[in-house]
Design a protein around this motif. Structure first.
Motif, PDB file in Angstrom:
ATOM      1  N   ALA A 140     -11.982 -17.732  27.731  1.00 60.74           N
ATOM      2  CA  ALA A 140     -12.475 -16.918  26.622  1.00 60.74           C
ATOM      3  C   ALA A 140     -13.984 -16.824  26.655  1.00 60.74           C
ATOM      4  CB  ALA A 140     -12.028 -17.520  25.292  1.00 60.74           C
ATOM      5  N   SER A 141     -14.484 -15.599  26.771  1.00 59.67           N
ATOM      6  CA  SER A 141     -15.884 -15.330  26.486  1.00 59.67           C
ATOM      7  C   SER A 141     -15.905 -14.650  25.113  1.00 59.67           C
ATOM      8  CB  SER A 141     -16.516 -14.461  27.583  1.00 59.67           C
ATOM      9  OG  SER A 141     -17.905 -14.306  27.350  1.00 59.67           O
ATOM     10  N   SER A 142     -16.884 -13.825  24.845  1.00 59.53           N
ATOM     11  CA  SER A 142     -16.984 -13.226  23.514  1.00 59.53           C
ATOM     12  C   SER A 142     -17.835 -11.966  23.539  1.00 59.53           C
ATOM     13  CB  SER A 142     -17.616 -14.232  22.547  1.00 59.53           C
ATOM     14  OG  SER A 142     -17.981 -13.627  21.323  1.00 59.53           O
ATOM     15  N   SER A 143     -17.526 -11.041  22.650  1.00 64.87           N
ATOM     16  CA  SER A 143     -18.365  -9.850  22.500  1.00 64.87           C
ATOM     17  C   SER A 143     -19.752 -10.211  21.999  1.00 64.87           C
ATOM     18  CB  SER A 143     -17.713  -8.865  21.525  1.00 64.87           C
ATOM     19  OG  SER A 143     -17.556  -9.450  20.240  1.00 64.87           O
ATOM     20  N   SER A 144     -19.908 -11.436  21.474  1.00 64.56           N
ATOM     21  CA  SER A 144     -21.221 -11.878  20.990  1.00 64.56           C
ATOM     22  C   SER A 144     -22.259 -11.931  22.099  1.00 64.56           C
ATOM     23  CB  SER A 144     -21.103 -13.271  20.348  1.00 64.56           C
ATOM     24  OG  SER A 144     -20.283 -13.237  19.210  1.00 64.56           O
ATOM     25  N   VAL A 145     -21.824 -11.981  23.365  1.00 63.52           N
ATOM     26  CA  VAL A 145     -22.802 -12.062  24.461  1.00 63.52           C
ATOM     27  C   VAL A 145     -23.686 -10.818  24.513  1.00 63.52           C
ATOM     28  CG1 VAL A 145     -21.293 -13.549  25.843  1.00 63.52           C
ATOM     29  CG2 VAL A 145     -21.273 -11.070  26.240  1.00 63.52           C
ATOM     30  N   LYS A 297      -4.377  -4.844  -4.538  1.00 63.70           N
ATOM     31  CA  LYS A 297      -5.391  -5.322  -5.484  1.00 63.70           C
ATOM     32  C   LYS A 297      -6.763  -4.935  -4.977  1.00 63.70           C
ATOM     33  CE  LYS A 297      -6.577  -9.488  -8.104  1.00 63.70           C
ATOM     34  NZ  LYS A 297      -6.300 -10.927  -8.288  1.00 63.70           N
ATOM     35  N   LYS A 298      -7.628  -4.481  -5.895  1.00 69.58           N
ATOM     36  CA  LYS A 298      -8.963  -4.042  -5.529  1.00 69.58           C
ATOM     37  C   LYS A 298      -9.914  -5.233  -5.343  1.00 69.58           C
ATOM     38  CE  LYS A 298      -8.744   0.445  -5.301  1.00 69.58           C
ATOM     39  NZ  LYS A 298      -9.080   1.143  -4.036  1.00 69.58           N
ATOM     40  N   ALA A 299     -10.898  -5.048  -4.461  1.00 69.80           N
ATOM     41  CA  ALA A 299     -11.887  -6.083  -4.201  1.00 69.80           C
ATOM     42  C   ALA A 299     -13.132  -5.866  -5.048  1.00 69.80           C
ATOM     43  CB  ALA A 299     -12.271  -6.076  -2.729  1.00 69.80           C
ATOM     44  N   GLU A 300     -13.692  -6.961  -5.519  1.00 67.34           N
ATOM     45  CA  GLU A 300     -15.021  -6.940  -6.118  1.00 67.34           C
ATOM     46  C   GLU A 300     -15.995  -7.336  -5.014  1.00 67.34           C
ATOM     47  OE1 GLU A 300     -17.650  -9.430  -9.421  1.00 67.34           O
ATOM     48  OE2 GLU A 300     -15.443  -9.515  -9.511  1.00 67.34           O
ATOM     49  N   MET A 301     -17.041  -6.553  -4.797  1.00 67.67           N
ATOM     50  CA  MET A 301     -17.908  -6.766  -3.638  1.00 67.67           C
ATOM     51  C   MET A 301     -19.317  -7.193  -4.024  1.00 67.67           C
ATOM     52  SD  MET A 301     -16.813  -3.494  -1.296  1.00 67.67           S
ATOM     53  CE  MET A 301     -15.166  -2.793  -1.481  1.00 67.67           C
ATOM     54  N   GLU A 302     -19.842  -8.148  -3.249  1.00 74.49           N
ATOM     55  CA  GLU A 302     -21.230  -8.562  -3.343  1.00 74.49           C
ATOM     56  C   GLU A 302     -21.930  -8.097  -2.064  1.00 74.49           C
ATOM     57  OE1 GLU A 302     -23.987 -12.635  -3.688  1.00 74.49           O
ATOM     58  OE2 GLU A 302     -21.787 -12.778  -3.607  1.00 74.49           O
ATOM     59  N   LEU A 303     -22.748  -7.064  -2.174  1.00 75.49           N
ATOM     60  CA  LEU A 303     -23.388  -6.480  -1.004  1.00 75.49           C
ATOM     61  C   LEU A 303     -24.636  -7.276  -0.625  1.00 75.49           C
ATOM     62  CD1 LEU A 303     -23.046  -2.680  -1.908  1.00 75.49           C
ATOM     63  CD2 LEU A 303     -21.526  -4.093  -0.513  1.00 75.49           C
ATOM     64  N   LEU A 304     -24.698  -7.699   0.642  1.00 73.39           N
ATOM     65  CA  LEU A 304     -25.763  -8.587   1.110  1.00 73.39           C
ATOM     66  C   LEU A 304     -26.376  -8.058   2.400  1.00 73.39           C
ATOM     67  CD1 LEU A 304     -23.811 -11.935   0.578  1.00 73.39           C
ATOM     68  CD2 LEU A 304     -25.710 -11.104  -0.837  1.00 73.39           C
ATOM     69  N   PRO A 305     -27.602  -8.492   2.741  1.00 71.48           N
ATOM     70  CA  PRO A 305     -28.221  -8.055   4.001  1.00 71.48           C
ATOM     71  C   PRO A 305     -27.528  -8.662   5.216  1.00 71.48           C
ATOM     72  CG  PRO A 305     -29.609  -9.664   2.895  1.00 71.48           C
ATOM     73  CD  PRO A 305     -28.511  -9.330   1.938  1.00 71.48           C
ATOM     74  N   LEU A 306     -27.854  -8.144   6.393  1.00 69.46           N
ATOM     75  CA  LEU A 306     -27.292  -8.637   7.649  1.00 69.46           C
ATOM     76  C   LEU A 306     -27.662 -10.100   7.841  1.00 69.46           C
ATOM     77  CD1 LEU A 306     -25.742  -7.518  10.190  1.00 69.46           C
ATOM     78  CD2 LEU A 306     -27.985  -7.302  11.268  1.00 69.46           C
ATOM     79  N   GLN A 307     -26.685 -10.917   8.223  1.00 69.02           N
ATOM     80  CA  GLN A 307     -26.899 -12.337   8.451  1.00 69.02           C
ATOM     81  C   GLN A 307     -27.546 -12.595   9.813  1.00 69.02           C
ATOM     82  OE1 GLN A 307     -26.585 -14.100   5.511  1.00 69.02           O
ATOM     83  NE2 GLN A 307     -25.183 -15.542   6.431  1.00 69.02           N
ATOM     84  N   PRO A 308     -28.375 -13.638   9.937  1.00 73.36           N
ATOM     85  CA  PRO A 308     -28.912 -14.006  11.253  1.00 73.36           C
ATOM     86  C   PRO A 308     -27.787 -14.263  12.251  1.00 73.36           C
ATOM     87  CG  PRO A 308     -30.031 -15.229   9.519  1.00 73.36           C
ATOM     88  CD  PRO A 308     -28.878 -14.516   8.869  1.00 73.36           C
ATOM     89  N   GLY A 309     -27.935 -13.720  13.454  1.00 76.32           N
ATOM     90  CA  GLY A 309     -26.918 -13.916  14.487  1.00 76.32           C
ATOM     91  C   GLY A 309     -25.869 -12.830  14.525  1.00 76.32           C
ATOM     92  N   ASP A 310     -25.748 -12.040  13.450  1.00 77.79           N
ATOM     93  CA  ASP A 310     -24.762 -10.959  13.400  1.00 77.79           C
ATOM     94  C   ASP A 310     -25.327  -9.681  14.014  1.00 77.79           C
ATOM     95  OD1 ASP A 310     -22.712 -12.352  12.305  1.00 77.79           O
ATOM     96  OD2 ASP A 310     -22.901 -11.532  10.284  1.00 77.79           O
ATOM     97  N   VAL A 311     -24.432  -8.814  14.444  1.00 76.79           N
ATOM     98  CA  VAL A 311     -24.837  -7.498  14.947  1.00 76.79           C
ATOM     99  C   VAL A 311     -24.214  -6.430  14.049  1.00 76.79           C
ATOM    100  CG1 VAL A 311     -25.114  -8.279  17.321  1.00 76.79           C
ATOM    101  CG2 VAL A 311     -22.893  -7.416  16.588  1.00 76.79           C
TER     102      VAL A 311
END
Length: 350
Positions: A140-145, A297-311
């Protein structure tokens, strides 16, 4: 064929082992059963394969009570001598190495775990394949590369020299280590860059699990990058089909490899890297709506900025995997998410 499948108490490893057994192969499943997430879920996966928690002890092979050709061993891959002993004893035909420390965000706070679980453990797998040769090592590798890459779709011919998490760096390291062993010791190795795998028995640290749990509790879900994310979500059955197709086709040298213009995804050695994804990115908000539909069931959302390490986006070019193996993902987001929510409600008796 006798397979060693590492990580069989984990999500992908569990499903791969089941599929191999269904077609009549012999499987030794291996896992350390760490507490990165709920170990009860890991033991439940094993129990569904006929291996009960009470039977499991370190370095002891346990025969499944339900499946004649399945045995399980709890073993720490960082312990080289224990692994070499297992290889000498069992003489595996093929190794499918799926055990790893997963998680981008966890790698920001626990970097040392990734060195032990993803680097040292992988070295020990390679050494075991060196001294006890196998027909094929699939890992297993990852798309994170792809890290800081922004050219879409991601191709295995692209440079992946700019990881943005230690998790990604550890997976890129695995590919480099595999190439070295393919070159030096002629071990056929194939790396699989997985793209956001989801489905029944999935990982509790991933968005689908976290969103489902929060929505059912009436709690807000954390939606990063303010929902402006696209992911190449890939259903587990499609992933498993691809893994086994690859395992059945040992890597071979690329006769057209040009050292003046080297292709990162192949080599003069028996080495190959594939993307394995759905190749059809979905907006995160559409994914959330599919969960809402599955739960009613509907979701209640908390909108946040992009996290470090995420793309912000991922998109797999799987053309070479399709060409070489006939791989064809077939599960829609609606069907895949619905299968997960049905499993979740049943498993947790909601």
């Amino acid at each position: 064929m006798k397979y060693l499948v590492t990580g069989t108490a984990g999500f992908i490893g569990y499903h791969v082992a089941k599929k191999l057994l269904e077609r009549g192969d012999e499987v030794v499943g291996l896992d350390v059963i760490n507490d990165y997430y709920d170990i009860n879920l890991k033991y439940a996966r094993l129990a569904s394969m006929g291996v009960e928690k009470e039977e499991i002890s370190n370095n002891k092979l346990v025969q499944s009570s339900d499946i004649p050709f399945y045995r399980f061993i709890k073993l720490d891959l960082s312990k080289k001598e224990d692994l070499l002993h297992l290889f000498a004893q069992e003489k595996f035909d093929v190794v499918i190495h799926l055990a790893a420390q997963a998680g981008v965000r966890y790698s920001l706070t626990h970097p040392e775990v990734y060195i032990e679980s993803n680097i040292i453990a992988f070295l020990n797998i390679l050494e075991s394949c060196r001294f006890h040769p196998v027909k094929h090592l699939v890992y297993a590798s990852s798309s994170s590369v792809y890290g800081a890459n922004e050219k879409l779709p991601f191709s295995t011919s692209d440079s992946v020299d700019h990881p943005i998490s230690l998790y990604a760096a550890s997976k890129k390291s695995n590919e480099l280590m595999a190439h070295t062993y393919s070159h030096l010791f002629n071990i056929p190795t194939t790396g699989l860059r997985f793209f956001t795998v989801y489905g029944p028995w999935g990982r509790p640290d991933m968005a689908l699990f976290l969103f489902t749990e929060a929505i059912l509790k009436g709690e807000p879900i954390k939606v990063f990058n303010f929902g402006k994310m696209k992911r190449d979500f890939t259903y587990i059955d499609d992933i498993v089909e691809g893994v086994i197709r690859v395992a059945d086709r040992p890597a071979s040298p690329n006769a057209d490899f040009d050292p003046q213009n080297p292709d990162p995804g192949s080599a003069r050695a028996p080495f190959k890297v594939y993307n394995i994804g759905n190749s059809s990115p979905v907006l995160l908000m559409d994914y959330i709506h599919a969960i809402e539909d599955g739960l009613g069931k509907k979701a209640e959302m908390e909108l946040l900025p992009l996290q470090p390490g995420d793309v912000p986006a991922s998109h797999a070019d799987v053309s070479d995997l399709v060409r070489d193996t006939g791989y064809k993902p077939e599960t829609s987001i609606t069907d895949g998410v619905n299968a997960f929510t049905k499993w979740y409600l049943d498993y947790y008796k909601k």
